[in-house]
Design a protein around this motif. Structure first.
Motif, mmCIF file in Angstrom:
data_model
loop_
_atom_site.group_PDB
_atom_site.id
_atom_site.type_symbol
_atom_site.label_atom_id
_atom_site.label_comp_id
_atom_site.label_asym_id
_atom_site.label_seq_id
_atom_site.Cartn_x
_atom_site.Cartn_y
_atom_site.Cartn_z
ATOM 1 N N GLU A 67 52.397 38.165 46.966
ATOM 2 C CA GLU A 67 51.633 39.300 47.500
ATOM 3 C C GLU A 67 50.156 38.939 47.477
ATOM 4 N N VAL A 68 49.411 39.398 48.479
ATOM 5 C CA VAL A 68 47.971 39.180 48.524
ATOM 6 C C VAL A 68 47.278 40.528 48.358
ATOM 7 N N ILE A 69 46.294 40.563 47.451
ATOM 8 C CA ILE A 69 45.485 41.760 47.288
ATOM 9 C C ILE A 69 44.058 41.442 47.713
ATOM 10 N N THR A 70 43.315 42.470 48.066
ATOM 11 C CA THR A 70 41.902 42.333 48.388
ATOM 12 C C THR A 70 41.091 42.932 47.250
ATOM 13 N N VAL A 71 40.103 42.180 46.796
ATOM 14 C CA VAL A 71 39.254 42.612 45.691
ATOM 15 C C VAL A 71 37.821 42.696 46.193
ATOM 16 N N ARG A 72 37.193 43.843 45.998
ATOM 17 C CA ARG A 72 35.788 44.013 46.385
ATOM 18 C C ARG A 72 34.927 43.433 45.272
ATOM 19 N N ASP A 90 37.884 41.909 36.482
ATOM 20 C CA ASP A 90 39.177 41.925 35.789
ATOM 21 C C ASP A 90 40.261 42.377 36.767
ATOM 22 N N ILE A 91 41.267 41.535 36.961
ATOM 23 C CA ILE A 91 42.376 41.863 37.864
ATOM 24 C C ILE A 91 43.710 41.899 37.106
ATOM 25 N N THR A 92 43.629 42.083 35.797
ATOM 26 C CA THR A 92 44.835 42.088 34.968
ATOM 27 C C THR A 92 45.783 43.213 35.355
ATOM 28 N N GLU A 93 45.268 44.404 35.579
ATOM 29 C CA GLU A 93 46.133 45.543 35.932
ATOM 30 C C GLU A 93 46.904 45.287 37.217
ATOM 31 N N GLU A 94 46.237 44.745 38.217
ATOM 32 C CA GLU A 94 46.902 44.449 39.484
ATOM 33 C C GLU A 94 48.005 43.410 39.284
ATOM 34 N N ALA A 95 47.711 42.389 38.469
ATOM 35 C CA ALA A 95 48.710 41.357 38.183
ATOM 36 C C ALA A 95 49.887 41.940 37.403
ATOM 37 N N ALA A 96 49.598 42.815 36.452
ATOM 38 C CA ALA A 96 50.660 43.432 35.651
ATOM 39 C C ALA A 96 51.576 44.293 36.521
ATOM 40 N N ARG A 97 51.005 45.020 37.462
ATOM 41 C CA ARG A 97 51.827 45.818 38.386
ATOM 42 C C ARG A 97 52.732 44.915 39.219
ATOM 43 N N GLN A 100 42.823 38.668 25.953
ATOM 44 C CA GLN A 100 42.741 37.926 27.210
ATOM 45 C C GLN A 100 42.941 38.829 28.421
ATOM 46 N N SER A 101 42.164 38.545 29.450
ATOM 47 C CA SER A 101 42.286 39.214 30.747
ATOM 48 C C SER A 101 42.279 38.164 31.840
ATOM 49 N N ILE A 102 42.888 38.505 32.968
ATOM 50 C CA ILE A 102 42.863 37.641 34.151
ATOM 51 C C ILE A 102 41.682 38.104 34.992
ATOM 52 N N CYS A 103 40.769 37.185 35.278
ATOM 53 C CA CYS A 103 39.542 37.575 35.972
ATOM 54 C C CYS A 103 39.279 36.710 37.199
ATOM 55 N N LEU A 104 38.854 37.368 38.251
ATOM 56 C CA LEU A 104 38.330 36.709 39.434
ATOM 57 C C LEU A 104 36.860 36.428 39.164
ATOM 58 N N VAL A 105 36.443 35.177 39.299
ATOM 59 C CA VAL A 105 35.051 34.787 39.092
ATOM 60 C C VAL A 105 34.459 34.471 40.455
ATOM 61 N N ASP A 106 33.459 35.253 40.847
ATOM 62 C CA ASP A 106 32.865 35.097 42.176
ATOM 63 C C ASP A 106 31.344 35.062 42.068
ATOM 64 N N PRO A 107 30.745 33.860 42.084
ATOM 65 C CA PRO A 107 29.292 33.765 42.016
ATOM 66 C C PRO A 107 28.614 33.952 43.376
ATOM 67 N N ASN A 108 29.406 34.052 44.434
ATOM 68 C CA ASN A 108 28.903 34.025 45.805
ATOM 69 C C ASN A 108 28.685 35.439 46.334
ATOM 70 N N GLY A 109 27.445 35.868 46.351
ATOM 71 C CA GLY A 109 27.115 37.196 46.864
ATOM 72 C C GLY A 109 27.155 37.312 48.378
ATOM 73 N N ASP A 110 27.402 36.199 49.071
ATOM 74 C CA ASP A 110 27.449 36.237 50.533
ATOM 75 C C ASP A 110 28.737 36.862 51.068
ATOM 76 N N ASN A 111 29.779 36.958 50.221
ATOM 77 C CA ASN A 111 31.057 37.546 50.639
ATOM 78 C C ASN A 111 31.364 38.734 49.741
ATOM 79 N N ALA A 112 31.517 39.902 50.332
ATOM 80 C CA ALA A 112 31.707 41.125 49.542
ATOM 81 C C ALA A 112 33.155 41.379 49.144
ATOM 82 N N THR A 113 34.101 40.684 49.756
ATOM 83 C CA THR A 113 35.509 40.865 49.404
ATOM 84 C C THR A 113 36.181 39.506 49.259
ATOM 85 N N ARG A 114 37.224 39.485 48.428
ATOM 86 C CA ARG A 114 37.994 38.268 48.195
ATOM 87 C C ARG A 114 39.478 38.596 48.244
#
Length: 134
Positions: free
Chosen positions: A4-9, A18-25, A111-125
């Motif tokens: 499954e693919v999710i979109t994260v703002r 933190d995307i742990t809840e989405e992964a747990a679901r 521990q949590s599962i986290c998306l690390v995004d240093p790039n402010g040029d893209n608002a969604t991942r």
């Protein structure tokens, strides 16, 4: 394999989300197996860290120390210093694989599962969750 693919703002500033809840679901009621988390982007990664106690900010600060957002980078499109964002996945990989036991991700207490995004040029991942049953 189930996937499954999710979109994260992520917004316009560097962020550890933190995307742990989405992964747990995603793995809930799936039994035993492996969860693979993958970020299909050249400037983002996945980290397993503690959040909420300052570690997320510490990670961004450490990345700034190791990979300053200045004009030293040969990759120059995007905002100033954006070349470092393309190097970051060598330090924070764009994937993680975690055990799932009884439909629950076997993370440690803090521990949590986290998306690390240093790039402010893209608002969604996009984040792809894949589950392989054991």
């Amino acid at each position: 394999m189930r996937t499954e693919v999710i979109t994260v703002r992520t917004g316009s500033q560097p962020v550890v989300r933190d995307i742990t809840e989405e992964a747990a679901r995603f793995v809930q009621d799936q039994g035993d197996g492996l969860l693979h988390v993958f970020v299909p982007h050249a400037t983002a990664g996945v980290a397993i860290i503690e959040t909420g106690a300052g570690s997320d900010d510490d990670l961004l600060r450490a990345l700034d120390d190791v990979l300053p957002a200045d004009d030293r980078w040969r990759h120059r499109h995007g905002s100033p210093g954006h070349g470092r964002d393309h190097v970051m996945p060598a330090f924070v990989a764009p994937y993680a694989t975690l055990p799932v036991v009884g439909g629950r991700i076997a993370l440690g207490t803090w521990q949590s599962i986290c998306l690390v995004d240093p790039n402010g040029d893209n608002a969604t991942r996009q984040v792809r969750f894949s589950f392989v049953r054991g």
